[in-house]
Structures are given as C-alpha cells and as structure tokens.
Design a protein around this motif. Structure first.
Motif, PDB file in Angstrom:
ATOM      1  N   UNK A 156      -3.481 -19.784 -17.834  1.00 19.61           N
ATOM      2  CA  UNK A 156      -2.033 -19.448 -18.110  1.00 19.61           C
ATOM      3  C   UNK A 156      -2.309 -19.615 -19.579  1.00 19.61           C
ATOM      4  N   UNK A 157      -2.869 -20.394 -20.318  1.00 18.47           N
ATOM      5  CA  UNK A 157      -2.896 -20.399 -21.850  1.00 18.47           C
ATOM      6  C   UNK A 157      -3.435 -19.154 -22.263  1.00 18.47           C
ATOM      7  N   UNK A 158      -4.601 -18.897 -21.765  1.00 21.89           N
ATOM      8  CA  UNK A 158      -5.494 -17.606 -22.316  1.00 21.89           C
ATOM      9  C   UNK A 158      -4.466 -16.290 -22.148  1.00 21.89           C
ATOM     10  N   UNK A 159      -3.709 -16.149 -21.101  1.00 24.12           N
ATOM     11  CA  UNK A 159      -2.778 -14.970 -20.961  1.00 24.12           C
ATOM     12  C   UNK A 159      -1.752 -14.996 -21.767  1.00 24.12           C
ATOM     13  N   UNK A 160      -1.252 -15.992 -22.201  1.00 24.99           N
ATOM     14  CA  UNK A 160      -0.074 -16.041 -23.250  1.00 24.99           C
ATOM     15  C   UNK A 160      -0.672 -15.539 -24.577  1.00 24.99           C
ATOM     16  N   UNK A 161      -2.037 -15.597 -24.900  1.00 22.41           N
ATOM     17  CA  UNK A 161      -2.622 -14.990 -25.992  1.00 22.41           C
ATOM     18  C   UNK A 161      -2.960 -13.429 -25.675  1.00 22.41           C
ATOM     19  N   UNK A 162      -3.343 -13.485 -24.458  1.00 19.64           N
ATOM     20  CA  UNK A 162      -4.025 -12.063 -24.244  1.00 19.64           C
ATOM     21  C   UNK A 162      -2.875 -10.981 -23.866  1.00 19.64           C
ATOM     22  N   UNK A 163      -1.825 -11.508 -23.048  1.00 21.24           N
ATOM     23  CA  UNK A 163      -0.535 -10.403 -22.927  1.00 21.24           C
ATOM     24  C   UNK A 163      -0.174  -9.631 -24.046  1.00 21.24           C
ATOM     25  N   UNK A 164       0.116 -10.342 -25.071  1.00 14.47           N
ATOM     26  CA  UNK A 164       0.749  -9.343 -26.261  1.00 14.47           C
ATOM     27  C   UNK A 164      -0.030  -8.282 -26.989  1.00 14.47           C
ATOM     28  N   UNK A 165      -1.309  -8.913 -26.645  1.00 14.64           N
ATOM     29  CA  UNK A 165      -2.485  -8.080 -27.465  1.00 14.64           C
ATOM     30  C   UNK A 165      -3.058  -7.193 -26.793  1.00 14.64           C
ATOM     31  N   UNK A 166      -2.877  -6.962 -25.476  1.00 19.67           N
ATOM     32  CA  UNK A 166      -3.522  -5.772 -24.975  1.00 19.67           C
ATOM     33  C   UNK A 166      -2.759  -4.507 -24.243  1.00 19.67           C
ATOM     34  N   UNK A 167      -3.149  -3.461 -24.262  1.00 23.86           N
ATOM     35  CA  UNK A 167      -2.148  -2.409 -23.500  1.00 23.86           C
ATOM     36  C   UNK A 167      -2.194  -2.539 -21.825  1.00 23.86           C
ATOM     37  N   UNK A 168      -3.163  -3.147 -21.399  1.00 20.89           N
ATOM     38  CA  UNK A 168      -3.197  -3.242 -19.946  1.00 20.89           C
ATOM     39  C   UNK A 168      -2.255  -4.452 -19.523  1.00 20.89           C
TER      40      UNK A 168
END
Length: 296
Positions: free
Chosen positions: A67-79
């Motif tokens: 969950x912590x990783x996705x909170x960083x990943x989500x706004x940074x990737x188009x996928x």
C-alpha cells in the motif's frame, strides 16, 4: 472435492461476515472466493471490489508495504494500478476497486490482432519506463527493498540438471553456463515490478486492451534487464515488442540475449527450488520445456 468445496464455502462465509460487519451496505452483494494466493485470501464482491485478507503477520507487513509503495507509484505512472485502503479491525484486511478484466495468458495473446499486440506492448513499455524512473531514495523510504535473490548458477546446476534428460538437459547446461558468464547488468539496479506476467494483469478481453496491473508485493530493487523476463510467460513476441518500445521511449538499448538467458535461468531456478516438492517438479519441468520450445 466435496470436502474441499465445503471448506472454501465455510471460509468465504467467515470472510463475508467480516466484510459486511464493516461495510453493511454490501449485505445484498455477490461474494466469491478468488484463487487463493500464497500470502493472502482474496474475496471478489459484485465483480467490483476486492478484499484481501493476509494469512499471517508476514503477509500483513507485506500488504502494508505494498500500500505504501502504491501510494508513490500511482500518481507517477500512466498505467492504472490498485488504490488499496487498509482496514484495521480485529483482522486486518484491505479493500480496493477491481480493475476491469482478467488474466492474459498465451492463448489469449495469440488471438490478438496486430494493432492490439502493439498497443499492449507500448502500454507495458511506458509502465516500465515510468517505474524505472522513480527516485530510489523515495521508493526506499516507501518500503522498497531488494527483490528475491536467485540461487547461484552452481547450486541451480546441482539441483536442476538431475531432474532433466535429453535435449532439455543439454539446453539447461547451455543456459546455466551462459548465466554464469553474464557480467553485471550494464544499467545496474533499478526499482521495478519484477512480476510482469499475465496473472498480474487485468486485461479487458472485450476491448483487447490492458486495464491495469496489480500485485506489487514482489516489486523492489533489482537488475534492470530482469524486469523484462516475465512477459515471456505470455509470449516471446510480446517481450520483443515491449523491449523495442522501451528502447524508443527511454533511449536505453537493451541486451536481448541477456533477457533470454535470464528467462531460462529463472525457470531453472524455480525448478531447483521445487526439488523437495515432488508434485511441483513436473509442472516446473513443463515451464522450462515451454521456454526451450519458444527459442526454436
């Protein structure tokens, strides 16, 4: 079979009670138990929501980290990736909106027209470019750590080769020798997905488009080229297309031979890991045999 079904029904009833206890508005919904993973049990609600229940304390920590990783990943990737929310109750679990679609496997890919194949490869290439561009310190602070290390070539050789014969054994010897001779990755280590097979994809088969990617529990820091081996579980054609698009988007040329060797090494490592689990051995041999056939 009947006993197993009864156990699953009892488990689903217990999890359903926990979910409804926290979300009473779902009382009239349809609940189904998804294929159970190693770390968590997942419940699908109305083909709209996914609830994950960690099996143990290690799995709980893994979910919190994801969950912590996705909170960083989500706004940074188009996928599109899951927006997971942790539910802290007597038993910790999570909730997220289900990504539309289902697994993408080899027969599905083989039926895709040229345009859909290329669109899929471009989407995945962009995903890898976005991930590999994430700041290492930021990802480390979010909980990223090194991906699982493989056994050394000599150990894999000792365990896997006695399980093989004929051409498969010859090919395994060649792959292990090439693997042992590989110099370090020219791009070093990067934060990546390292799990990009079709069982972690939500593919909309009606539109022939990828709706998103999920399961970032195994993501972390690893050799960049290793991030491109997992699409070979779907098709070597897809991997080649991903690599070509990645090179065009990133300006970084990749070593196709390295990806090929690492793919074979990964399958042999998995076979070596299964040596003490007799029922898994034929399955892992088939996986390796499929890869050898794909090289011809």
């Amino acid at each position: 079979m009947g006993k197993m079904q009864t156990m699953q029904e009892a488990e689903l009833d217990a999890l359903k009670a926990i979910i409804i206890g926290r979300f009473p508005d779902l009382t009239g919904s349809r609940f189904s138990l998804l294929t159970q993973g190693w770390d968590s049990i997942a419940v699908d609600v109305d083909d709209r929501l996914i609830f994950k229940f960690p099996r143990n304390e290690i799995a709980e920590k893994s979910l919190i980290r994801e969950i912590s990783l996705l909170n960083v990943i989500r706004p940074a990737v188009a996928m599109p990736v899951p927006d997971i929310r942790l539910i802290e109750a007597s038993r910790i679990f999570s909730r997220h909106q289900k990504l539309k679609g289902s697994y993408l496997e080899t027969p599905h890919y083989e039926r895709l027209p040229e345009e859909a194949r290329e669109n899929l490869a471009l989407c995945l290439a962009r995903f890898y470019v976005d991930l590999h561009g994430l700041d290492r310190d930021t990802m480390r602070a979010a909980g990223a750590s090194p991906v699982e290390a493989w056994a050394k070539p000599d150990e894999v050789r000792e365990k896997a080769l006695p399980l093989l014969s004929g051409d498969l054994k010859t090919q395994a010897e060649r792959i292990i020798a090439s693997w042992a001779d590989l110099p370090p990755d020219p791009y070093g280590e990067t934060y990546g997905f390292f799990d990009g097979h079709g069982w972690n994809m939500a593919f909309d088969h009606e539109s022939s488009r990828l709706s998103g990617i999920y399961d970032f529990a195994d993501s972390g820091f690893g050799p960049l080229h290793r991030d491109f081996i997992y699409s070979n579980f779907i098709a070597t054609d897809l991997t080649e297309r991903i690599i070509s698009n990645y090179e065009a988007l990133s300006g970084c040329p990749l070593e196709r031979t390295r990806v090929e060797v690492l793919t074979g090494a990964h399958r042999l490592w998995e076979l070596a890991e299964a040596v003490d689990d007799a029922p898994r051995v034929p399955f892992m041999i088939d996986h390796f045999a499929y890869w050898v056939a794909a090289l011809r």
